[in-house]
Design a protein around this motif. Sequence first.
Motif, PDB file in Angstrom:
ATOM      1  N   SER A 216      -3.885  80.383  75.446  1.00  0.00           N
ATOM      2  CA  SER A 216      -5.592  80.504  76.268  1.00  0.00           C
ATOM      3  C   SER A 216      -6.667  80.981  75.692  1.00  0.00           C
ATOM      4  CB  SER A 216      -6.225  80.977  78.321  1.00  0.00           C
ATOM      5  OG  SER A 216      -7.192  81.360  78.574  1.00  0.00           O
ATOM      6  N   ASP A 217      -8.036  80.448  75.037  1.00  0.00           N
ATOM      7  CA  ASP A 217      -8.320  81.341  74.162  1.00  0.00           C
ATOM      8  C   ASP A 217      -9.540  81.812  74.687  1.00  0.00           C
ATOM      9  OD1 ASP A 217      -9.516  79.337  74.100  1.00  0.00           O
ATOM     10  OD2 ASP A 217     -10.256  79.471  72.194  1.00  0.00           O
ATOM     11  N   VAL A 218     -10.005  81.565  75.769  1.00  0.00           N
ATOM     12  CA  VAL A 218     -11.027  82.046  76.992  1.00  0.00           C
ATOM     13  C   VAL A 218     -11.028  82.978  78.006  1.00  0.00           C
ATOM     14  CG1 VAL A 218     -13.114  81.107  78.462  1.00  0.00           C
ATOM     15  CG2 VAL A 218     -11.467  79.615  76.815  1.00  0.00           C
ATOM     16  N   ILE A 219     -11.612  84.203  78.095  1.00  0.00           N
ATOM     17  CA  ILE A 219     -11.367  85.495  78.937  1.00  0.00           C
ATOM     18  C   ILE A 219     -11.345  84.489  80.061  1.00  0.00           C
ATOM     19  CG2 ILE A 219     -12.422  87.377  79.952  1.00  0.00           C
ATOM     20  CD1 ILE A 219     -13.746  86.896  76.948  1.00  0.00           C
ATOM     21  N   GLY A 220     -10.471  85.065  81.234  1.00  0.00           N
ATOM     22  CA  GLY A 220     -10.042  84.501  81.879  1.00  0.00           C
ATOM     23  C   GLY A 220      -9.142  83.283  82.442  1.00  0.00           C
ATOM     24  N   ASP A 221      -9.105  82.999  81.823  1.00  0.00           N
ATOM     25  CA  ASP A 221      -8.106  81.370  81.550  1.00  0.00           C
ATOM     26  C   ASP A 221      -8.905  80.563  82.483  1.00  0.00           C
ATOM     27  OD1 ASP A 221      -6.610  82.969  79.918  1.00  0.00           O
ATOM     28  OD2 ASP A 221      -5.231  83.380  81.622  1.00  0.00           O
ATOM     29  N   PRO A 222     -10.579  80.564  82.794  1.00  0.00           N
ATOM     30  CA  PRO A 222     -10.917  79.198  83.237  1.00  0.00           C
ATOM     31  C   PRO A 222     -10.487  78.005  82.363  1.00  0.00           C
ATOM     32  CG  PRO A 222     -12.234  80.141  81.853  1.00  0.00           C
ATOM     33  CD  PRO A 222     -10.932  81.535  81.472  1.00  0.00           C
ATOM     34  N   LEU A 223      -9.924  77.431  83.545  1.00  0.00           N
ATOM     35  CA  LEU A 223      -9.257  76.034  83.003  1.00  0.00           C
ATOM     36  C   LEU A 223     -10.023  75.191  82.422  1.00  0.00           C
ATOM     37  CD1 LEU A 223      -6.115  75.459  85.137  1.00  0.00           C
ATOM     38  CD2 LEU A 223      -6.210  76.828  83.426  1.00  0.00           C
ATOM     39  N   THR A 316     -10.547  91.265  78.161  1.00  0.00           N
ATOM     40  CA  THR A 316     -11.681  90.282  79.129  1.00  0.00           C
ATOM     41  C   THR A 316     -12.366  91.542  77.621  1.00  0.00           C
ATOM     42  OG1 THR A 316     -12.456  91.673  80.995  1.00  0.00           O
ATOM     43  CG2 THR A 316     -10.646  90.415  81.043  1.00  0.00           C
ATOM     44  N   LEU A 317     -12.960  91.507  77.252  1.00  0.00           N
ATOM     45  CA  LEU A 317     -13.561  91.974  75.733  1.00  0.00           C
ATOM     46  C   LEU A 317     -14.879  90.802  75.748  1.00  0.00           C
ATOM     47  CD1 LEU A 317     -15.260  94.786  74.939  1.00  0.00           C
ATOM     48  CD2 LEU A 317     -13.483  94.654  72.461  1.00  0.00           C
ATOM     49  N   GLU A 318     -15.945  91.694  75.583  1.00  0.00           N
ATOM     50  CA  GLU A 318     -17.281  90.200  75.285  1.00  0.00           C
ATOM     51  C   GLU A 318     -18.476  90.810  75.378  1.00  0.00           C
ATOM     52  OE1 GLU A 318     -17.846  86.507  77.907  1.00  0.00           O
ATOM     53  OE2 GLU A 318     -17.338  88.193  79.448  1.00  0.00           O
ATOM     54  N   GLY A 319     -18.853  90.538  74.620  1.00  0.00           N
ATOM     55  CA  GLY A 319     -20.507  91.201  73.835  1.00  0.00           C
ATOM     56  C   GLY A 319     -21.006  90.926  73.049  1.00  0.00           C
ATOM     57  N   GLY A 351      -8.275  93.670  73.604  1.00  0.00           N
ATOM     58  CA  GLY A 351      -8.628  92.630  73.554  1.00  0.00           C
ATOM     59  C   GLY A 351      -9.782  91.392  74.066  1.00  0.00           C
ATOM     60  N   GLY A 352     -10.390  90.247  73.933  1.00  0.00           N
ATOM     61  CA  GLY A 352     -10.774  89.379  74.156  1.00  0.00           C
ATOM     62  C   GLY A 352     -11.472  88.838  73.216  1.00  0.00           C
ATOM     63  N   GLU A 353     -13.048  88.568  73.022  1.00  0.00           N
ATOM     64  CA  GLU A 353     -13.605  87.578  71.917  1.00  0.00           C
ATOM     65  C   GLU A 353     -15.580  87.840  72.049  1.00  0.00           C
ATOM     66  OE1 GLU A 353     -12.632  83.760  70.902  1.00  0.00           O
ATOM     67  OE2 GLU A 353     -14.564  83.327  70.616  1.00  0.00           O
ATOM     68  N   THR A 354     -16.071  88.611  71.526  1.00  0.00           N
ATOM     69  CA  THR A 354     -17.158  88.351  71.172  1.00  0.00           C
ATOM     70  C   THR A 354     -18.145  87.743  70.043  1.00  0.00           C
ATOM     71  OG1 THR A 354     -16.883  90.012  68.536  1.00  0.00           O
ATOM     72  CG2 THR A 354     -16.343  91.663  71.123  1.00  0.00           C
ATOM     73  N   THR A 355     -19.326  88.348  70.335  1.00  0.00           N
ATOM     74  CA  THR A 355     -19.982  86.766  69.545  1.00  0.00           C
ATOM     75  C   THR A 355     -21.368  87.742  68.859  1.00  0.00           C
ATOM     76  OG1 THR A 355     -21.477  87.481  71.736  1.00  0.00           O
ATOM     77  CG2 THR A 355     -20.322  85.631  71.023  1.00  0.00           C
ATOM     78  N   VAL A 356     -21.211  86.705  67.691  1.00  0.00           N
ATOM     79  CA  VAL A 356     -22.433  87.411  66.377  1.00  0.00           C
ATOM     80  C   VAL A 356     -23.755  86.215  67.068  1.00  0.00           C
ATOM     81  CG1 VAL A 356     -22.560  87.516  64.524  1.00  0.00           C
ATOM     82  CG2 VAL A 356     -20.920  87.794  65.061  1.00  0.00           C
ATOM     83  N   ASN A 448      -3.494  81.384  68.823  1.00  0.00           N
ATOM     84  CA  ASN A 448      -4.487  81.628  69.230  1.00  0.00           C
ATOM     85  C   ASN A 448      -5.519  82.111  69.931  1.00  0.00           C
ATOM     86  OD1 ASN A 448      -8.399  81.622  68.756  1.00  0.00           O
ATOM     87  ND2 ASN A 448      -8.028  79.172  69.062  1.00  0.00           N
ATOM     88  N   VAL A 449      -5.316  83.650  70.407  1.00  0.00           N
ATOM     89  CA  VAL A 449      -5.649  84.083  72.126  1.00  0.00           C
ATOM     90  C   VAL A 449      -6.716  85.528  71.744  1.00  0.00           C
ATOM     91  CG1 VAL A 449      -3.403  83.421  72.852  1.00  0.00           C
ATOM     92  CG2 VAL A 449      -3.631  85.573  71.810  1.00  0.00           C
ATOM     93  N   ASN A 450      -8.297  84.296  71.399  1.00  0.00           N
ATOM     94  CA  ASN A 450      -9.393  85.231  70.912  1.00  0.00           C
ATOM     95  C   ASN A 450      -8.717  86.623  70.046  1.00  0.00           C
ATOM     96  OD1 ASN A 450      -9.125  85.193  74.638  1.00  0.00           O
ATOM     97  ND2 ASN A 450     -11.029  83.915  73.097  1.00  0.00           N
ATOM     98  N   ASP A 451      -9.186  87.463  70.197  1.00  0.00           N
ATOM     99  CA  ASP A 451      -9.526  88.909  69.288  1.00  0.00           C
ATOM    100  C   ASP A 451      -8.667  89.920  69.767  1.00  0.00           C
ATOM    101  OD1 ASP A 451     -10.683  87.483  68.129  1.00  0.00           O
ATOM    102  OD2 ASP A 451     -12.658  88.087  68.709  1.00  0.00           O
TER     103      ASP A 451
END
Length: 458
Positions: A216-223, A316-319, A351-356, A448-451
């Motif tokens: 999984s590379d999506v926070i929370g593993d939503p399939l 589950t870092l986002e933002g 850990g998680g995945e932010t946006t730009v 690949n599991v985000n950042d």
Amino acid sequence: MIKIKNREKLITNGETELNQKARKLSLDSLESALNAVDPKRIIKSRISLQNSVLKVNGYSFDLKGFKHVYVVGGGKASGSMAEALEQILSEHIADGFINIPRGTKHKTKVIKLHETSHPIPDETGVEGTRRILEIAEKAGENDLVICLISGGGSSLMPLPRGDISIVDKKKITEALLKCGATINEINTVRKHISDFKGGWLAKKAYPATVLNLILSDVIGDPLDFIASGPTVPDSTTFHEAVKILKKYELWNTVPESIRKVLSDGEKGLIPETPKADDQVFKKVFTVVVGNNRFASLAACESLRSNGLNTLLLTSTLEGEARHVGTVLASIAHEISISQNPVSKPAGIVAGGETTVTVKGKGLGGRNQEIALSAALKLEGMNGVVLASLSTDGVDGPTDAAGAIVDGKTLERAADKGLNPEEFLAENNSYNFFSELGDLIFTGPTGTNVNDVSVIIVL
């Protein structure tokens, strides 16, 4: 072993003894994180074959009961997953086809590995996806289809719906990646302009039994959002896809072919993606074999073993990346001042995945932008380091995995005549860190599991 190629240079760039120690600790922990989610290691540790019985996470599949075993899928880690799975199942696999990023190398004998484009899809991806569908469609009721799914699969397995061309698909992908949309929002749109994503692959494979092995590379593993969920029920709708494009003011600028498909879907003129009550999913079994938490916990354990007081802040870092960098640097300040939330010597992992949201014309990635914004807050601090990387080794449209900063980063930048605020405003973090020699290079890691971001406060 996955290693940071330029780690010695990154350590010596710390200049002071304390900064160099902190840099080494951060890089050690990031390497531990990467190796904890090495797909080959994960597959071999989670899957076993005993007397023709395939066992994974409580599920058992007697391969003698299946006429054929097929392996399909795609993603940044799926090539490594295929290599490991083939070593376990060997002669049991009848055929297989996996779409992988161009330039990645793996060794398989039966499973065909097809190199294609990421993050912007192209025609080679379409060709490979059609081949995957061919295998799925030939699978019968007494066959087992093993799907190896990992992050990046959305771009690597394109199959535009209706009259949408691959050129149109490229345009909307580029627009969504630049507008600041979350990965869940991006994949909601992707699922509804595809004949493959959003459960359609499972539909094509029915009545075969399907086993999904997902990194999984999506926070929370939503399939249904991991690689846009080609083999699981879709929880989203055409209406939501339209709302997302309007939210980011893209509806009037995307190609007409895309607006038509989404509008027709909203009106019920074309079928919705398969939902949870569809009978095809009664024969679908899914196992998440790894995710960001695996990597983040490994980073924490590395820091703990080196004598640091550690805290997993979140997996589950986002933002927005630049805001996240400021927050992480503020936590470092708080530790230095008050010994909270942990006392020095401290190691914090997020850990998680932010946006730009891209507004400038520079070059960079979300981890590099986290690091650059953090550097603005860490100025003058000794023994404080932030290092952040993308676990796939590719941060944004660059060849770097991420970047590392400390309290002397701005001083070193000033010596070279670099203005960090200007680089940040132009989304030009890559060129800023290139000048300082503080980009982190791993090359494509095959996972690949985000950042993962690491803060050290000594």
